[in-house]
Design a protein around this motif. Structure first.
Motif, mmCIF file in Angstrom:
data_model
loop_
_atom_site.group_PDB
_atom_site.id
_atom_site.type_symbol
_atom_site.label_atom_id
_atom_site.label_comp_id
_atom_site.label_asym_id
_atom_site.label_seq_id
_atom_site.Cartn_x
_atom_site.Cartn_y
_atom_site.Cartn_z
ATOM 1 N N ALA A 204 -11.332 22.334 -1.222
ATOM 2 C CA ALA A 204 -11.525 20.678 -2.131
ATOM 3 C C ALA A 204 -9.903 21.517 -2.395
ATOM 4 C CB ALA A 204 -12.862 21.488 -3.158
ATOM 5 N N ARG A 205 -10.066 22.724 -3.003
ATOM 6 C CA ARG A 205 -8.628 22.977 -3.919
ATOM 7 C C ARG A 205 -7.410 22.234 -2.689
ATOM 8 N NH1 ARG A 205 -11.238 27.916 -6.328
ATOM 9 N NH2 ARG A 205 -10.946 28.685 -3.786
ATOM 10 N N ARG A 206 -7.456 22.668 -1.632
ATOM 11 C CA ARG A 206 -6.282 22.546 -0.715
ATOM 12 C C ARG A 206 -6.272 21.094 -0.019
ATOM 13 N NH1 ARG A 206 -7.397 22.797 5.923
ATOM 14 N NH2 ARG A 206 -8.252 21.271 4.987
ATOM 15 N N ASN A 207 -7.377 20.459 -0.410
ATOM 16 C CA ASN A 207 -7.115 19.068 -0.487
ATOM 17 C C ASN A 207 -6.749 18.082 -1.889
ATOM 18 O OD1 ASN A 207 -8.376 19.124 2.412
ATOM 19 N ND2 ASN A 207 -10.587 18.258 1.830
ATOM 20 N N TYR A 208 -7.478 18.877 -2.711
ATOM 21 C CA TYR A 208 -6.860 18.322 -3.910
ATOM 22 C C TYR A 208 -5.134 18.323 -4.057
ATOM 23 C CZ TYR A 208 -5.845 17.269 -9.208
ATOM 24 O OH TYR A 208 -5.554 17.150 -9.980
ATOM 25 N N ALA A 209 -4.169 19.590 -3.567
ATOM 26 C CA ALA A 209 -2.918 19.738 -3.483
ATOM 27 C C ALA A 209 -2.082 19.288 -2.411
ATOM 28 C CB ALA A 209 -2.761 20.681 -2.813
ATOM 29 N N SER A 210 -2.772 18.166 -1.171
ATOM 30 C CA SER A 210 -2.441 17.791 -0.514
ATOM 31 C C SER A 210 -2.715 15.896 -1.043
ATOM 32 C CB SER A 210 -3.381 17.414 1.414
ATOM 33 O OG SER A 210 -2.984 16.094 1.544
ATOM 34 N N LEU A 211 -4.038 15.932 -2.069
ATOM 35 C CA LEU A 211 -3.310 14.721 -2.578
ATOM 36 C C LEU A 211 -2.422 14.436 -3.252
ATOM 37 C CD1 LEU A 211 -5.237 11.936 -3.268
ATOM 38 C CD2 LEU A 211 -6.463 12.754 -5.035
ATOM 39 N N ILE A 212 -1.671 15.270 -4.030
ATOM 40 C CA ILE A 212 -0.659 15.788 -4.923
ATOM 41 C C ILE A 212 0.347 15.764 -4.542
ATOM 42 C CG2 ILE A 212 0.412 16.790 -6.862
ATOM 43 C CD1 ILE A 212 -2.354 15.517 -7.953
ATOM 44 N N GLU A 213 0.716 16.545 -3.338
ATOM 45 C CA GLU A 213 1.847 15.770 -2.484
ATOM 46 C C GLU A 213 1.726 14.226 -2.192
ATOM 47 O OE1 GLU A 213 1.049 18.649 0.771
ATOM 48 O OE2 GLU A 213 1.523 20.434 -0.354
ATOM 49 N N LYS A 214 0.789 14.074 -2.005
ATOM 50 C CA LYS A 214 0.802 12.285 -1.636
ATOM 51 C C LYS A 214 1.148 11.076 -3.017
ATOM 52 C CE LYS A 214 -3.220 12.767 1.945
ATOM 53 N NZ LYS A 214 -4.014 12.433 2.095
ATOM 54 N N GLN A 215 1.047 11.727 -3.847
ATOM 55 C CA GLN A 215 1.806 10.738 -5.255
ATOM 56 C C GLN A 215 2.825 10.304 -4.717
ATOM 57 O OE1 GLN A 215 -0.585 9.792 -7.035
ATOM 58 N NE2 GLN A 215 -2.015 11.274 -5.870
ATOM 59 N N SER A 216 4.078 11.579 -4.527
ATOM 60 C CA SER A 216 5.518 10.326 -4.511
ATOM 61 C C SER A 216 5.147 9.259 -3.287
ATOM 62 C CB SER A 216 6.292 11.862 -3.884
ATOM 63 O OG SER A 216 5.463 12.215 -2.650
ATOM 64 N N ASN A 217 4.176 9.563 -2.431
ATOM 65 C CA ASN A 217 4.282 8.642 -1.632
ATOM 66 C C ASN A 217 3.414 7.703 -1.849
ATOM 67 O OD1 ASN A 217 5.096 10.358 0.510
ATOM 68 N ND2 ASN A 217 3.121 11.164 1.371
ATOM 69 N N PHE A 218 2.937 7.699 -2.845
ATOM 70 C CA PHE A 218 2.228 6.304 -2.969
ATOM 71 C C PHE A 218 3.294 5.572 -3.860
ATOM 72 C CE2 PHE A 218 -2.364 8.322 -3.575
ATOM 73 C CZ PHE A 218 -1.833 8.167 -2.290
ATOM 74 N N PHE A 219 4.036 6.220 -4.717
ATOM 75 C CA PHE A 219 5.140 5.962 -5.888
ATOM 76 C C PHE A 219 6.414 5.063 -5.119
ATOM 77 C CE2 PHE A 219 3.288 8.565 -9.236
ATOM 78 C CZ PHE A 219 3.580 7.178 -10.308
ATOM 79 N N ALA A 220 6.155 5.554 -3.969
ATOM 80 C CA ALA A 220 7.266 5.053 -3.089
ATOM 81 C C ALA A 220 6.840 3.838 -2.330
ATOM 82 C CB ALA A 220 8.061 5.859 -1.697
ATOM 83 N N TRP A 221 5.533 4.042 -2.022
ATOM 84 C CA TRP A 221 5.233 2.757 -1.211
ATOM 85 C C TRP A 221 5.028 1.244 -2.486
ATOM 86 C CZ3 TRP A 221 0.266 0.552 -3.760
ATOM 87 C CH2 TRP A 221 -0.471 0.061 -2.671
ATOM 88 N N SER A 222 4.403 1.742 -3.461
ATOM 89 C CA SER A 222 4.108 0.917 -4.645
ATOM 90 C C SER A 222 5.763 -0.462 -5.073
ATOM 91 C CB SER A 222 3.528 1.155 -5.693
ATOM 92 O OG SER A 222 3.109 0.898 -6.973
ATOM 93 N N GLU A 223 6.380 0.898 -4.617
ATOM 94 C CA GLU A 223 7.807 0.682 -5.067
ATOM 95 C C GLU A 223 8.801 -0.553 -4.004
ATOM 96 O OE1 GLU A 223 11.436 0.292 -8.461
ATOM 97 O OE2 GLU A 223 9.940 2.137 -7.946
ATOM 98 N N ASP A 224 7.612 -0.735 -2.781
ATOM 99 C CA ASP A 224 8.754 -1.871 -1.932
ATOM 100 C C ASP A 224 7.782 -2.802 -1.786
ATOM 101 O OD1 ASP A 224 10.630 -0.336 -1.727
ATOM 102 O OD2 ASP A 224 9.725 1.126 0.312
ATOM 103 N N TYR A 225 6.181 -2.433 -2.009
ATOM 104 C CA TYR A 225 5.204 -3.582 -1.861
ATOM 105 C C TYR A 225 5.345 -4.364 -2.479
ATOM 106 C CZ TYR A 225 0.387 -5.076 -1.068
ATOM 107 O OH TYR A 225 -0.926 -6.097 -0.511
ATOM 108 N N ALA A 226 5.470 -5.733 -2.305
ATOM 109 C CA ALA A 226 5.768 -7.463 -1.832
ATOM 110 C C ALA A 226 5.191 -7.773 -3.699
ATOM 111 C CB ALA A 226 5.729 -8.371 -0.634
ATOM 112 N N ALA A 227 4.037 -7.347 -3.559
ATOM 113 C CA ALA A 227 2.860 -7.627 -5.108
ATOM 114 C C ALA A 227 4.114 -7.611 -6.148
ATOM 115 C CB ALA A 227 1.350 -7.777 -4.802
ATOM 116 N N ASN A 228 4.799 -6.067 -6.231
ATOM 117 C CA ASN A 228 5.648 -6.175 -7.471
ATOM 118 C C ASN A 228 6.898 -6.044 -7.104
ATOM 119 O OD1 ASN A 228 3.020 -4.013 -8.241
ATOM 120 N ND2 ASN A 228 3.867 -2.137 -6.842
ATOM 121 N N LYS A 229 7.169 -7.494 -7.751
ATOM 122 C CA LYS A 229 7.966 -8.103 -8.012
ATOM 123 C C LYS A 229 8.610 -8.494 -9.059
ATOM 124 C CE LYS A 229 9.144 -13.397 -6.661
ATOM 125 N NZ LYS A 229 8.758 -14.555 -5.685
ATOM 126 N N LEU A 230 10.020 -8.027 -8.753
ATOM 127 C CA LEU A 230 11.381 -8.418 -9.698
ATOM 128 C C LEU A 230 11.804 -8.771 -9.971
ATOM 129 C CD1 LEU A 230 12.039 -6.173 -12.483
ATOM 130 C CD2 LEU A 230 13.987 -5.757 -10.944
#
Length: 565
Positions: A204-230
């Motif tokens: 679980a500790r390792r998997n949680y660290a992996s989840l934290i590492e993914k956060q930057s990928n989530f932010f990058a995905w959100s930045e490019d996602y079409a529904a987030n329209k500026l």
């Protein structure tokens, strides 16, 4: 269901359901609750001949666990509920973020702002943020359909569940929805990395660290996602006044836009619509660079506003645990694990303390070697060891292949979780209290030939009964294995809420057939005999329950000691 492109008038809930079908859904589970009910009702209606399963469950928790089992089998699953139902499902929902999701898993949650038929107005976006997973928030029925399909793709891309947040007006309003070609269902492909599905502390500790590492990928995905329209490219744009909308707030803003432009002397406010979370930080910053006033319009609680409003009168840099996500830094304060004096001093900019003891002259006095790892293990002579030896023998006979692709063994929280480690290595998933039964059901209905749940007697009483009732309702082709050591062993040998002698009657009362309720004595000398009986229940094409009984040794010793006092 036709796979050709067509336009239909659908409720928002129905658009979600259709999007799931067209995404290649294999199974959907849920518990009824307004305003989410119509999602599963639509799926149940279309499941007849549709090549997928859809069923109501005892509660939202068991529904979540069944869907996790489907995902473990590599197939796409959806869970449906209203916002307060997510409270019931919170245990497997939060833990699910740490698993190695293989088949896409989408949790469709319908919030009820205004409490039309609910006891509160809680906002499910907080749950998605708390779990650290992506969240999609459609603003109309077409987006409900499209985002549902997108959610399955995002889930499989990042190997996490994805929350789809709906609200009452969207769920229960009807509009034209254009659908596209239906995707094929994914074949059964059981997860091969068991450590991604077992939340023992080390994993679980390792998997949680992996989840934290993914956060930057989530932010990058959100930045490019079409529904987030500026929207700030118009020459008539009013950059001093900016607006952020989300969900239905975007619709209500646009309904008033013409009058707003006239009111502001022909100027169009700069605007960002947020349809996916985590926040598109770059777009928010760009929007606010020149803004002197910011208005936030969001349906539900002030999820966006409280994060942007802040408490400080002046704009000053703020550092902490979030730095790696949105500033590209290395992290000023640890995000995983505990804080302690040593890592806090680093956050304060102080040099680390020396790692060895020093003498008066500053030279090393005593060198401290690293402590050896001591992984927990079952007690010597534990009855669970004999039970696992029996299960292991049967699994090898049913499927001799190295990773046993036709067998799935879900387990649970308790001292028997240690059977996941050598020399037994039997359980393949450990998620939360009671999850094993729901997961075995989901895995069996996804196509795993031999699905079993291994659960302790106290855990079964805690939250396994509801999962068993679900399995009884459909006579799921699975085996529930209850390891009855007559005590709550893991937490210090407390008495179980129902004594072992009454366990059989309780199980029969749930509807399990008496001919498929087998009681075995967990002793090494009975291994071969027990294996024959257990194998027969694995091969039974319906629900069976096998109870392995023998008292916990620690409980026996305590009882003996107490008798002598």
């Amino acid at each position: 269901m036709s796979s050709t492109k067509e336009t239909q008038a659908l409720l928002g809930d129905e658009a979600v359901a259709l999007g799931a079908i067209h995404a290649g859904l294999s199974a959907a589970y849920g518990y009824p609750g307004t305003p989410s009910t119509e999602i599963l009702e639509y799926l149940i209606e279309k499941s007849s001949g549709g090549g997928f399963k859809a069923a109501w469950c005892t509660n939202e928790k068991t529904a979540m666990e069944a869907a996790l089992g489907t995902s473990f089998a590599g197939r796409r699953a959806m869970v449906t509920m209203k916002h307060v139902g997510l409270n019931v499902a919170a245990d497997p929902f939060i833990n699910g973020a740490l698993l190695g999701i293989s088949g896409g898993l989408v949790i469709a949650v319908a919030d009820d702002p205004g409490m039309h038929s609910s006891q509160n107005e809680q906002d499910s976006r907080f749950y998605a943020s708390f779990a650290g997973i992506p969240c999609l928030e459609p603003r109309n029925q077409q987006e409900a359909y499209t985002m549902t399909r997108d959610a399955f793709e995002v889930s499989e891309k990042f190997h996490v569940p994805v929350l789809l947040r709906l609200t009452t007006r969207l769920s229960h309003a009807r509009a034209a929805v254009s659908s596209s070609a239906q995707a094929n269902q994914k074949p059964v492909s059981k997860s091969k990395d068991k450590t991604r599905w077992m939340l023992l502390p080390a994993y679980a500790r390792r998997n949680y660290a992996s989840l934290i590492e993914k956060q930057s990928n989530f932010f990058a995905w959100s930045e490019d996602y079409a529904a987030n329209k500026l929207e700030m490219d118009d020459p008539n744009q009013d950059l001093a006044f900016a607006v952020i909308t989300s969900g239905l707030g975007g619709n209500y803003y646009e309904e008033n836009l013409e009058d707003l432009i006239a009111h502001r002397g022909g100027k169009i406010p700069a605007r960002l619509h947020i349809g996916a979370y985590p926040f598109p930080v770059g777009k928010i910053r760009k929007l606010c660079e020149k803004a002197k006033e910011l208005l936030i319009i969001e349906e539900g609680q002030p999820f966006i506003e409280e994060r942007l409003r802040g408490l400080l009168p002046n704009a000053i840099p703020v550092s902490g645990k979030l730095d790696p996500w949105d500033r590209g830094g290395a992290g000023v304060v640890n995000r995983t694990g505990e804080l302690d004096p040593d890592n806090v001093r680093i956050s304060l900019g102080l040099d680390p303390k020396p790692s060895v003891l020093t003498g008066a002259d500053g030279s090393p006095a005593v060198k401290l070697p690293p402590l050896p790892g001591r992984p927990p293990q079952l007690c010597q002579g534990c009855p669970h060891g004999d039970s696992y030896e029996t299960i292991k023998k049967v699994v090898a006979e049913l499927d001799p292949a190295e990773d046993h692709p036709t067998v799935a063994i879900a387990s649970d929280i308790g001292c028997y979780s240690l059977g996941a480690s050598p020399p037994y290595s039997v359980p393949e998933s450990i998620v939360c209290m009671g999850a094993s039964i729901g997961m075995a059901r989901g895995a069996s209905e996804a196509g795993i030939k031999y699905a079993a749940a291994v659960i302790g007697d106290s855990t079964f009483l805690h939250s396994g009964i509801t999962g068993l009732i679900d399995a009884v309702s459909v006579d799921a082709p699975m085996t529930v294995i209850i390891l009855d050591n007559s005590i709550v062993a893991m937490t210090g040998c407390q008495e179980t809420i129902v004594p072992s002698a009454r366990l059989k009657d309780l199980i029969l009362g749930c509807g399990v057939k008496v001919e498929h309720l087998v009681e075995l004595e967990a002793k090494k000398q009975f291994l071969d005999e027990n294996a024959i009986k257990l194998k027969a229940e694995f091969e039974h094409p319906g629900l069976s329950v096998v109870i392995f009984r023998r008292e916990c040794l620690e409980a026996f010793r305590k009882r003996q000691k107490k008798g002598k006092e």
